[in-house]
Design a protein around this motif. Sequence first.
Motif, PDB file in Angstrom:
ATOM      1  N   ALA A 294      -5.097   3.398  -5.955  1.00 49.13           N
ATOM      2  CA  ALA A 294      -3.535   2.931  -5.174  1.00 49.13           C
ATOM      3  C   ALA A 294      -4.615   2.501  -3.926  1.00 49.13           C
ATOM      4  O   ALA A 294      -4.366   1.598  -2.937  1.00 49.13           O
ATOM      5  CB  ALA A 294      -3.079   4.109  -5.409  1.00 49.13           C
ATOM      6  N   PHE A 295      -5.618   3.947  -3.158  1.00 56.56           N
ATOM      7  CA  PHE A 295      -5.740   3.439  -1.764  1.00 56.56           C
ATOM      8  C   PHE A 295      -6.685   2.223  -1.989  1.00 56.56           C
ATOM      9  O   PHE A 295      -6.601   1.243  -0.507  1.00 56.56           O
ATOM     10  CB  PHE A 295      -6.688   4.832  -1.664  1.00 56.56           C
TER      11      PHE A 295
ATOM     12  N   ALA B  86       0.855   6.268  -7.365  1.00 57.69           N
ATOM     13  CA  ALA B  86      -0.096   6.809  -7.878  1.00 57.69           C
ATOM     14  C   ALA B  86      -0.237   7.347  -9.030  1.00 57.69           C
ATOM     15  O   ALA B  86       0.999   8.326  -8.581  1.00 57.69           O
ATOM     16  CB  ALA B  86      -1.030   6.724  -7.042  1.00 57.69           C
TER      17      ALA B  86
ATOM     18  N   ASP C 150      -6.759   8.061  -9.550  1.00 53.61           N
ATOM     19  CA  ASP C 150      -5.980   6.868  -9.315  1.00 53.61           C
ATOM     20  C   ASP C 150      -4.976   6.960  -8.195  1.00 53.61           C
ATOM     21  O   ASP C 150      -4.855   5.847  -7.451  1.00 53.61           O
ATOM     22  CB  ASP C 150      -4.230   7.870  -9.804  1.00 53.61           C
ATOM     23  N   ARG C 151      -5.045   8.376  -6.736  1.00 49.50           N
ATOM     24  CA  ARG C 151      -5.385   8.253  -5.467  1.00 49.50           C
ATOM     25  C   ARG C 151      -6.038   7.238  -5.610  1.00 49.50           C
ATOM     26  O   ARG C 151      -5.547   6.291  -4.234  1.00 49.50           O
ATOM     27  CB  ARG C 151      -5.072   9.768  -5.001  1.00 49.50           C
TER      28      ARG C 151
ATOM     29  N   LEU D  93       2.144   1.502  -3.246  1.00 51.80           N
ATOM     30  CA  LEU D  93       1.348   1.663  -4.678  1.00 51.80           C
ATOM     31  C   LEU D  93       0.815   3.573  -4.431  1.00 51.80           C
ATOM     32  O   LEU D  93       0.067   4.548  -5.063  1.00 51.80           O
ATOM     33  CB  LEU D  93      -0.637   0.677  -4.664  1.00 51.80           C
ATOM     34  N   GLN D  94       0.616   4.129  -3.050  1.00 58.79           N
ATOM     35  CA  GLN D  94       0.640   5.187  -2.889  1.00 58.79           C
ATOM     36  C   GLN D  94       1.226   5.973  -3.189  1.00 58.79           C
ATOM     37  O   GLN D  94       1.267   7.311  -3.583  1.00 58.79           O
ATOM     38  CB  GLN D  94       0.394   6.003  -1.173  1.00 58.79           C
ATOM     39  N   GLU D  95       2.939   5.989  -2.985  1.00 59.37           N
ATOM     40  CA  GLU D  95       3.886   6.463  -3.951  1.00 59.37           C
ATOM     41  C   GLU D  95       3.990   6.222  -5.491  1.00 59.37           C
ATOM     42  O   GLU D  95       4.166   7.579  -6.176  1.00 59.37           O
ATOM     43  CB  GLU D  95       5.016   5.905  -3.530  1.00 59.37           C
TER      44      GLU D  95
ATOM     45  N   PRO E 124       0.822  -0.972  -0.427  1.00 59.67           N
ATOM     46  CA  PRO E 124      -0.390  -0.730  -0.169  1.00 59.67           C
ATOM     47  C   PRO E 124       0.868   1.356  -0.297  1.00 59.67           C
ATOM     48  O   PRO E 124       0.091   2.203  -0.952  1.00 59.67           O
ATOM     49  CB  PRO E 124      -0.454  -0.014   1.712  1.00 59.67           C
ATOM     50  N   VAL E 125       1.875   1.360   0.867  1.00 56.55           N
ATOM     51  CA  VAL E 125       2.584   2.391   0.581  1.00 56.55           C
ATOM     52  C   VAL E 125       3.423   3.157  -0.275  1.00 56.55           C
ATOM     53  O   VAL E 125       3.304   3.505  -1.006  1.00 56.55           O
ATOM     54  CB  VAL E 125       3.886   1.738   1.954  1.00 56.55           C
TER      55      VAL E 125
ATOM     56  N   GLY F 190      -4.341  -0.470  -2.163  1.00 56.75           N
ATOM     57  CA  GLY F 190      -4.399  -0.928  -0.324  1.00 56.75           C
ATOM     58  C   GLY F 190      -4.719  -0.846   0.167  1.00 56.75           C
ATOM     59  O   GLY F 190      -4.492  -1.932   1.097  1.00 56.75           O
ATOM     60  N   GLN F 191      -6.157  -1.428   0.747  1.00 57.98           N
ATOM     61  CA  GLN F 191      -7.206  -1.269   1.576  1.00 57.98           C
ATOM     62  C   GLN F 191      -7.058  -3.133   1.440  1.00 57.98           C
ATOM     63  O   GLN F 191      -7.577  -3.834   2.147  1.00 57.98           O
ATOM     64  CB  GLN F 191      -8.410  -0.087   2.075  1.00 57.98           C
TER      65      GLN F 191
END
Length: 193
Positions: free
Chosen positions: A111-112, A101, A107-108, A97-99, A94-95, A115-116
Amino acid sequence: ELEAAAAEATAAADTAIAEAEAEAAAAMARAEAEAALNAIRVAFETGAPFAEALDTVSAATEVPEALGTVAGSGVPTLAGLQAAFPPLARAALPVALQETAGEGVGDRLGAFVMGQIGGRSVEPRGGDDPDAVLSRVEAAVRSGDLPTALAEITALPEGAQSVLAPWVADVQARAAAEDGLSALTAALTGTGN
């Protein structure tokens, strides 16, 4: 003349005895060092501390610093490293993916959500996205190819690398200790000749 010959014979006998005792002591020290080296090899497989065995070896030859560093706590085992990686990969994804995105809200959000969900590839696959990289790292870890795993990790974003940093440090400690064990084995083999 007889007294001189007797004194000379006694001196030669004393010298021969002293040489034989020194050779016996050296052979005993080598045998003890080799037994201790075998104990260190076993400790590498079990993760047990091996400081006492290393002290025995240090009487026969110089000990590499990398071995001294981990002798009190033991070397991280391959099995332990393999077991520790999947949970860290789940935390790193998840970290990463956030970076990675995009800038858009979609997109964000995507990614969230990914990650969840926590779903990730467990079979190695191509690509440079974090999930693909982590899948290749895990495949390398499962096969025991830790150098490849470390090389793949460098392709991850910094945040994901930070999550994996303690694991990477353990892998590097094991690699340094393995190099130290190889050097120690070569040194003992050289002293045994």
